[in-house]
Structures are given as structure tokens and as C-alpha cells.
Design a protein around this motif. Sequence first.
Motif, PDB file in Angstrom:
ATOM      1  N   TYR A 118       6.313   3.659 -14.823  1.00 21.26           N
ATOM      2  CA  TYR A 118       7.274   3.897 -13.752  1.00 21.26           C
ATOM      3  C   TYR A 118       7.144   2.849 -12.656  1.00 21.26           C
ATOM      4  CZ  TYR A 118       6.417   8.362 -16.118  1.00 21.26           C
ATOM      5  OH  TYR A 118       6.207   9.347 -17.056  1.00 21.26           O
ATOM      6  N   ASP A 119       8.259   2.562 -11.978  1.00 18.19           N
ATOM      7  CA  ASP A 119       8.260   1.489 -10.987  1.00 18.19           C
ATOM      8  C   ASP A 119       7.434   1.849  -9.745  1.00 18.19           C
ATOM      9  OD1 ASP A 119       9.743  -0.036 -12.682  1.00 18.19           O
ATOM     10  OD2 ASP A 119      11.651   0.247 -11.662  1.00 18.19           O
ATOM     11  N   ILE A 120       8.004   2.584  -8.825  1.00 23.86           N
ATOM     12  CA  ILE A 120       7.301   2.887  -7.573  1.00 23.86           C
ATOM     13  C   ILE A 120       7.290   4.398  -7.356  1.00 23.86           C
ATOM     14  CG2 ILE A 120       7.374   2.664  -5.040  1.00 23.86           C
ATOM     15  CD1 ILE A 120       8.493  -0.110  -5.412  1.00 23.86           C
ATOM     16  N   THR A 121       6.126   4.906  -7.010  1.00 30.09           N
ATOM     17  CA  THR A 121       5.956   6.348  -6.800  1.00 30.09           C
ATOM     18  C   THR A 121       5.451   6.604  -5.392  1.00 30.09           C
ATOM     19  OG1 THR A 121       5.339   6.576  -9.136  1.00 30.09           O
ATOM     20  CG2 THR A 121       4.880   8.451  -7.684  1.00 30.09           C
ATOM     21  N   LEU A 122       6.129   7.500  -4.667  1.00 31.64           N
ATOM     22  CA  LEU A 122       5.659   7.927  -3.354  1.00 31.64           C
ATOM     23  C   LEU A 122       4.914   9.246  -3.525  1.00 31.64           C
ATOM     24  CD1 LEU A 122       8.706   7.160  -1.009  1.00 31.64           C
ATOM     25  CD2 LEU A 122       6.890   5.644  -1.826  1.00 31.64           C
ATOM     26  N   LEU A 123       3.669   9.255  -3.074  1.00 32.54           N
ATOM     27  CA  LEU A 123       2.802  10.431  -3.202  1.00 32.54           C
ATOM     28  C   LEU A 123       2.694  11.126  -1.856  1.00 32.54           C
ATOM     29  CD1 LEU A 123       0.020   8.481  -5.109  1.00 32.54           C
ATOM     30  CD2 LEU A 123       1.587  10.114  -6.183  1.00 32.54           C
TER      31      LEU A 123
END
Length: 948
Positions: A118-123
Motif C-alpha cells: 500500500y502507498d501511504i497509511t495514516l495511523l
Amino acid sequence: MCTESELQLENKLIKQLVDMGYEKVHITNEEQLIANLKSRLEKHNKFVFSDSEFSKILNELRKGSIIEKAQKLREKYSLIRDDGTVKYIEFLDVVNWCQNLFQVTHQISQEGKYKNRYDITLLINGFPLVQIELKKRGLEIKEAFNQVNRYQRHSFGFNSALFNYVQIFVISNGVNTKYYANNKKQSFKQTFYWADENNKLMTNLAQFTKYFLEKCHISKMICKYIVISEVEKCMMVLRPYQYYAVEKIIDRVKNSNKNGYIWHTTGSGKTLTSFKAAQILVGLEEVDKVVFVVDRNDLDSQTNIEFNKFVEGSVDSTDNTKILVDQFLGKYKDKKGTHKTTDLIVTTIQKLNNAINKSRYLSSMETIKDKKIVFIFDECHRSQFGLTHKNITKFFTNCQLIGFTGTPILEENATVNQYGKRTTVELFDERLHKYVITDAISDGNVLKFAIEYIQTFKEKDTDSDEQVENIDTQEVYESDERISKVVDYIIANHSRKTHSKKFNAIFCVGGSKKSTDVLIKYYEQFKAKKHDLKVATIFSFSANEDDKDANGINEEGVDIDPKNINVHTREKLDEYIEDFNKMFNTKHSTKDSKSFQAYYNDISKKTKRREIDILLVVNMFLTGFDSKTINTIYVDKNLKYHGLIQAFSRTNRILDETKSHGNVVCFRNLKPNTDEAIALFSNKEAEDVILMKPYHEYIKDINEQYEELNQIAQKPDDINTLVTDEERLEFIKAFRNMIRTMNILTGFTDFDWQDVKIPAQLYEDFKSKYYDLYDDVRSTKDEASKVSILKEISFDLELIQRDEITISYILQLLAKSQESATQQEQKDKQDKILKDIANTPQLRSKKELIRKFMETAMQGLSPEAIEDAYDEFMEQERQKEVSQLVADEKLKTDALKNLIDNYLYEERKPRNQEVVDILEIKPTLKERKSVVERVFGKVQDLVERFYK
């Protein structure tokens, strides 16, 4: 200059997020994701978990569907600690949303059915709650949407399934950026741009990130502005104008006693906005009750259903005034006798008026007249201009009124009644937020209108219906001859307007004196003529029959009451209801208001289900009625101002790619009124935004698109020489542009293939090659290798499905082919039939079976015998193939039958275990995945060819 790559776009976005305060973390796999979750939850809860305690938390987090996980995220978990004590663990702080912990990571790999990265993940607190998928500039943003769909199928739900906690997806190619909730039923039409308070779009990724992905804002959107529909089992996130409207309402109620109104155009999702506003208001300490007020009984039950779809049991509608009073007093008990404290009430304006005016209720209502009650008025342009508004504001001393309207009453469209000429501003004070039809069309939230003015007569010294109208409106417009011609036009063109009845229509009529007399004439004409259209009608009491200007105002919100219908009108209505009863095997009547209301509700339901082709009305259903399946309104009455916009807006709800616009067919010259209404409710330059282009411009478009197609392929066989994916992609995009334009063109009454440069047969031949490419792309099984760029392209197949090409239609053609004079003529017709089948997606899987039937079972049959012979042939072939499948894969026959029955009924792919259960010999764990895929693939093929 080189185009910015996807990697460059990703790096810039990460840097921007870090600069905005996100902590950058390096997480590349699930093990690291879980470890990070543990440390973030410990920090957020100020508590360190032992391994066994965290294992309990993980086990709890694995359970449930996406919706159940979304609910779990917002609740506290009671952890039984190693020492037996209980510790309440908070996953997300939904009250102090800025106090959560924010991180960003990228390129997390997840093993599922296939390996995805996956590209970008905000946690947030360690949970992956926002997933961002990027495409390089120049590529379609929809490719990122399709990629997310693939991840949902292939990897999000595997192993720990933490990615099923994603709440919001963001897709972008740098230039265009959209967001949407985690909902597997999502269509690309339900993805949204963010905007500022004045509805200026923020499409650029950097600008979108600055405002929408700001830590407190994205957390607020997740905690406060996602609605979890418990009935529909899906999540919905508010669009920007809904967000600003709710924020303004909350601010108004918390910080002022003034009223206010929201101007949001018809079709923009008012129900969701008002529900979210009401849901937040009932939680405010200063508010005692929130009452959502509608002006018709049908809207009372409709709103109740819609609100309870969001949260079951969140609201109770009022069956009668006594129940309403009990709800106000906190004494309401449901049908089971259970006491319910109702903070959110849905009622009609009539019951509310009764509660504060009838002497038997006054002593009870007096006890709550000083309470802080917020009234939210639905469609406030219709019901707030008479005595009831005055009564409410006089009785409740501490109330606040919030109005919702798509078409407010302004100075220009205000009418005079006994209380004077009053506007929405006078009654509701300040406009809190504005979102007009031009905004909604520009955002892709509603559709444009294609308006055709059909001249139905012409006097020798006049040029238009408008001039003739001044001679004798009633005599000319309401003549039997003219009405017959209008009905003939509708019968001839309805299929074209509604894409072979994939959609349906409303037909509104009116007269100079008594509108129901005109409606009766129209219904009788439809009844007398030969056609296959299901026409139903409903009309109201005599007070609304004189409707020359159709201003759309219901001054006192009078309920439907058949007692007020005059004798002749009522007899006709009963006759037409009996036609409806015979058509649908129902038992409706006008014997009392309850029976009539049941008829109204059934008509509403059947219209939404497309069981009615044309709904013939005077006023009813022209406001407040939402049905995405309606794409056409026929108009033979005077409409103006908000009445016109409201009526036209029945057609422009977004549904799918096929529904490209709403059709308005006017049998009167309403162009001056239309121009005036558009200018009033948007601006004088809005026509280009609201109305579709004229026919000749679409002809110009498709001819230019044909020239572009010629640069790639001049004949269908040229497609065979396109070797690379990039070359094929060029053809797909070029021909898809033609398909989209043709979808619009074929809806015009004037459409003629002679106007188009590409011959009809050549268009069909290119279509066959287009289908072949689609089949080729979808049949590629090697998902593990580099994914073809064609797999992420939308083919828009729904735009070229020919709904009229059905098995029944094919059998009729086959019967006619048998009547041909020579064998060669028979063969030519049958070859044409096979080509039609190849160009029809829902029949392509049956092509070889039908060919076999033609070659082996049809010879020598009379035309009358073909249908029975086909049924017998298909049953024999089905039994052969089922027996072969059972033998080849060693299946349990009865279990296979049950699997197919459930698959057809539930319309969902069987779970792996369900497929394993039909096997006589159970596969090993290692074999299981490949065996299940192979067997279900064969079952799916069988179903496509024999059961659909």
C-alpha cells in the motif's frame, strides 16, 4: 520535462505530512504494524500490556465485519488483566479527537490472497484509519479507486485484518484528489472532493492535505462526521457542504437563540445532513428535545425509516398526536409497552399544530413550553408560510427553528397569502450555509438536465405555444386531439428516454381550472392505446386541483384526505386504483385516509423499484420524493420558480454511469420560466453548468472522437495488431469516449445514425473488439505477477448493455428466421443473432449454447415450437454439465444444488468452507486454496450459462 512519478508524489506527500506534525514511522509488514499498535495503545491509555493481555486485545480486534470493527473502534474494551482485574481500554478518543496519536508510514506489505503493498497509511493510535493511494500525474484517478477495491478483495481482511479498520480512503493523481468512506458497496460516483466553506474545490493533493488531512480535522471527520448505517451495513462520510452546514447549526444552537436555515439544493443529501445535525444536537446539555418536522405523512414515515437506517431505534415517528405529546413529555411507550425516552422525534406539522392547539393536549404541553427545543423543518419552503409557523413560535417560548430547503422563498418567488408576502429569511433569520445546484453539478453530486421543448401545435400566425396560450389555454392545451398526440409521443419515445426502461418517469400535468380533469383525460388516453407501459396515477383533494402556477407551497400542510375529493374525482380515482390492484395484485382503495395512505406508500415503493414505468400526477411526488431510478419527467403544466426546479430535480439523482443526466420533456414553452428559475436559484450565467449541450454539439463531439479512433484503428481487425498494453489502452480510452457520448446521444428524440460519421454496423463491430479486450483482461489469472495497466481501467460496460436483447427477444428472432424463404437467408439472420449475443454482456456466456441449439435442435421446427424446444434443450445441457462437474470434481450433488441456490439468492460469493463442504474428498490444507478457486470457478461458469 519529465512527468512527476508516483514515487516523487509519495515522497512529497510524506514530507508535507511530517511538516504538519505527523510522526514518520518505518513499518513494512504486519508484524511491525502490530508491534506499533501495541506501543501506541499503551501510550494513549497510559498503561503497559503484558503479552497475554495484548493477545486478548488482538483477538478481540480480529472479530467482526468492517461495520462491527468501526463500532468497536469507537467503544471501550473491558480487558480482563492477568491479575483478574478489569481495565477499560480506549482505542480512539472520539470526544477529544485532537488528543489522539498521529503517524504516517508507507509501503506496508500485506499477504492475503495475493501480496499487496500500500502507498501511504495514516495511523491514529496505531490503527490504520486513513489509506492513501496515489497514481502519477496524467493517469485517471479512478485507477487508484479500482486499486483500493482490489486490496479490499485480496488482502485487507487477511491475518490480523487491521486494514479493515480503515475509515477513510484518499485517492489522488496529484491534480485531482478525492475521499470516501470504507464501504465495499461504494461506487466511484460516491467519491468526493473537499471544498472550503464557499464550495470552492480543493482538488490539488497539497492543498487537500493541508486542510483535510490536518491532524485535528481528519480525526474530527472520523470521530464525529462518519455515519455508520446499522441497517445498510455501511459507513458514510459527510461531504464538505454537509460538514459546514452541521458545524454552523451546532454553533448556532450552542451560542445563540436565533433561528437559521440551510440552503442545500435538492438531491444533495439533506437527510444525512439533518440526521447528523440532529444526532449531535440531542447530545448537547443545553438542548432538551430535537424535533424533525415534515409537512406530509409519507415524509414522516420516510424520514423515520431513513433516520433509523443510520442508527436503529434512534428515532420514533408519531402515529398520532397523542403519541407526539407523550414523546414531548417523556412518557412514550413502544408497542411492547417498553418506556422510551425520546430525544429525537420525527412528526408532521399537522400533528405538531394539533398538540399545541387542541384543548385536550394543552395542559400537558404547557409543562414543556419553556424547554429548549430545536425544531428542524424539512422542505421549509413549502410549509412555513401560514398560521402553523405563527402558532409554533408563539407557543414554545425557548425554541429554535432550523430550516432546510433546496429552493428558498426569496423576494422574487414569494406569493401573497393572508399573512402577507413572506420570505424564508423573514421566517428563519440568517442563511447559515448555501450550496446551490451549480455547486452540486460541478462536484458531481447531482446530474445536469437535458431539456427538450416539444411543440404540440402551431397556429398559422404564431410561432410558439406561448403565443397560442393567450388565445384560449383551456380549449387548446386540454383538447382531446392534443392530449392524444402527447401520449403518442411518450409511447413512441419512452424506451429511448429511459434506456430501454432501465429507468422510469414522472409525468406531471395541469390545467387552467381543474388539473385533475386533465389528468383523467391523459390516463384515459394511455388506457385506450396499445403499449407495454405500466402507468399508475394518484392525485389529491380538490383544494390543490387549481394549480395554474404550481408554486409548490403547501401553506397549512394539509394531509391527504379522500373525504375532500369531489364525487366525480373520487369515482375516477377508485377506478384507477382498481387498475393498479389488478396490475399488482393488491387491495387498495380510498375508503378512508389510512387506506389511501397505504396506496400512496405502495406507489412510492413501486416507483422506486421501477415496477411503474410512468407515474402520472398533478402535484404529488414533485417535491420531497427521491428515487434514483427516475431519469425523465414529462411536463404538461405551468411550472415556475421553486416549483419548476423541484419538479425537474426528481430526475437528476446520481445512480450509475448509464444515467448521465436527467431528461426533461416539456410539452409547453417553459423556457422563459426555466431561465428565470435557474438565474434565481444559482446565477444568470449558470445555464452551461446546469443544462446539457444541444444535440448538434454532441454530434460534433462523437465525430471528432471517431477521427481520434481512426488514428489508432481504422477497422476492427486493426485491433489484432495492437501488441502492447499501452496500445490497447489507447484504443480502450478512445472507444470508451465514443461510448459515453453515444449514451447521451441516443437519449435525444432527434438522434439519427445519418448524423454520425461512423456507420452503425462499424460501431457495433468495434464494440465486439472492445468486449473481446475486456474478456481477455478479466480472464488473466496471474495476479501475483506485475498487474496489467488494463486491469485498473474502467470499461464502462454498463453504457453498452442492450437491455432489450434478452433470451425472450432472441427466441422471437429465431422464430422469425425460420420463416425465411431460403436457407441462406436463415443463416444470415442467425449469424446476425449470434453477433447481437456477442455484443450483449449478459448473454455472451450463452453464445455457444445458443449456436449449438441452432445447429442441432432447431432444424425443422415451426416458429411456435422454438421456445419450448429451447427450454428442453437448455435443461438437457444443464443436467449434462452438472453431472460432468460432479464426476470431474467428485462433488455431492445435493450440496452443489444448495450452494447454487444460496449463491443465486444471496448474490454473494460462497465462503471457502461452503465450497469445501460440497466436496466428497476434502483437500489438504496445502491444496485447499487452489481446489476452492478451481471448483467455484466452474460453478460460477455453470451459473452464468444456465441459471441467469
